[in-house]
Scaffold this active site. Structure first.
Site, PDB file in Angstrom:
ATOM      1  N   LYS A   1       6.626  10.546   1.226  1.00  0.00           N
ATOM      2  CA  LYS A   1       6.317   9.608   2.317  1.00  0.00           C
ATOM      3  C   LYS A   1       6.183  10.365   3.639  1.00  0.00           C
ATOM      4  O   LYS A   1       5.247  10.149   4.404  1.00  0.00           O
ATOM      5  CB  LYS A   1       7.412   8.530   2.429  1.00  0.00           C
TER       6      LYS A   1
ATOM      7  N   GLN B   1      15.402   3.884   2.187  1.00  0.00           N
ATOM      8  CA  GLN B   1      15.111   4.147   0.774  1.00  0.00           C
ATOM      9  C   GLN B   1      16.182   3.504  -0.110  1.00  0.00           C
ATOM     10  O   GLN B   1      17.375   3.719   0.090  1.00  0.00           O
ATOM     11  CB  GLN B   1      15.059   5.671   0.540  1.00  0.00           C
TER      12      GLN B   1
ATOM     13  N   ASP C   1       8.538  -2.220   4.810  1.00  0.00           N
ATOM     14  CA  ASP C   1       8.698  -2.469   3.374  1.00  0.00           C
ATOM     15  C   ASP C   1       8.535  -3.961   3.069  1.00  0.00           C
ATOM     16  O   ASP C   1       8.373  -4.347   1.917  1.00  0.00           O
ATOM     17  CB  ASP C   1      10.097  -2.019   2.926  1.00  0.00           C
TER      18      ASP C   1
END
Ligand code: NDP
Length: 297
Positions: free
Chosen positions: A54, A98, A121
């Protein structure tokens, strides 16, 4: 019938190019560089790989990447304090924590502490609610990527029968919401669903997000169906190595389906590209600038 292969890698490259173009435009015309902060707690090897990837792709498209690697014993309090700091940081337009988090940290509490406008997200309860009620939301990256590919391959999705296998908050449920928004007739299957093969036989679109290797059998599918395989599973091989496979028995399913995503090279690359796209969208919203249409749905 041999299915068309939906090349997620190629799709992702095109999307990343659009992201990079828009980032360059923001820099040149407004002097703004979108920034993505990624927070990793602990040393889970798979998470470390995802975070590295990422960060690398964020920089490649011209954005700022901020990585926070915290030890596994980080307290919930300290993690929440970091999120609060990032919420106020004007150079940060997107925040990603994460998952999974270590067991002593309440995942929902942490996700819901992120400013919904920076929740790239799309997991914050506000974004889930906005999506469910058909309002402008941050859309979770994996379902967003799946929908972009479906639109490209199927065109107008209105009236099609779609079956989503899996009802998780990060894939199954938002995927079902997006397909409903496209006016599909949506069935959500899960571990208690009876007669899944019968249900799948009526499906024009199948999205498999189960987490069980090679679970969906080719003879369950309707001839010509479009199959999106979200699953990422490692299986052991006879020679001691491991192989990455999806939730669909790809080798036989591609003889029945009309179009299908491979694993690897399907949904996975699109997920990160959509994260970058969501960060640009969040940046535009933060500065009250028009949102780039090509980067969202
Ligand atoms: P979860 O484990 O959270 O959800 C799995 C879902 O599958 C659950 O809803 C479960 O039902 C359902 N399920 C389990 N067994 C069956 C069965 N026999 N029949 C029907 N449904 C069943 O997984 P995620 O949604 O997080 O992820 C799914 C897969 O997608 C995983 O392989 C994951 O690694 C992958 N993934 C890939 C991403 C990518 O970028 N490509 C991103 C995110 C995930 P129930 O609710 O009843 O338990």
């Amino acid at each position: 019938m041999t299915a068309r292969i939906i090349d997620g890698k190629a799709f992702a490259a095109i999307l990343r190019e659009s992201v990079a173009e828009h980032v360059a435009h923001l820099k040149q015309t407004k002097g703004i560089t979108p920034g993505l902060a990624v927070v990793l707690v602990g040393d889970d090897p798979a998470s470390q790989v995802y975070v590295r990837s990422k960060g690398k792709q964020t920089v490649e498209v011209g954005m700022h990447s901020y990585e926070y690697k915290l030890p596994a014993d980080t307290s919930e309090y300290d993690l929440l304090a970091l999120i609060e700091q990032l919420n106020y940081d004007l150079s940060v337009h997107g925040i990603l924590v994460q998952l999974p988090l270590p067991k002593h940290i309440d995942e929902a509490l942490v996700i819901n502490a992120i400013d919904p406008a920076k929740d790239v997200d799309g997991f914050h309860i506000s974004n889930a609610g906005l999506l469910a009620t058909g309002q402008k939301a941050m859309v979770p990256c994996t379902p967003l990527g799946c929908l972009m590919m479906l639109r490209e391959y199927c065109g107008n999705l209105s009236g099609l029968n779609a079956v989503v296998i899996g009802r998780s908050n990060i894939v199954g449920k938002p995927m079902a919401q997006l397909l409903l928004r496209e006016s599909c007739t949506v069935t959500v299957a899960h571990s208690r669903t009876k007669n899944l093969p019968e249900i799948l036989r009526e499906a024009d679109i199948v999205v498999a997000a189960v987490g069980r290797p090679l679970f969906v059998q080719s003879y369950w599918l309707k001839e010509g169906a479009t199959v999106i395989d979200v699953g990422i599973n490692r299986i052991d091989q006879a020679d001691g190595t491991t192989r990455l496979v999806g939730d669909v028995d790809y080798d036989t399913a591609k003889e029945v389906a009309g179009a299908i995503t491979p694993v690897p090279g399907g949904v996975g690359p699109m997920t990160i590209a959509c994260l970058l796209a969501n960060t640009v969208t969040a940046c535009c919203r933060a500065h009250s600038l028009p949102e780039p249409k090509r980067l969202t749905i």
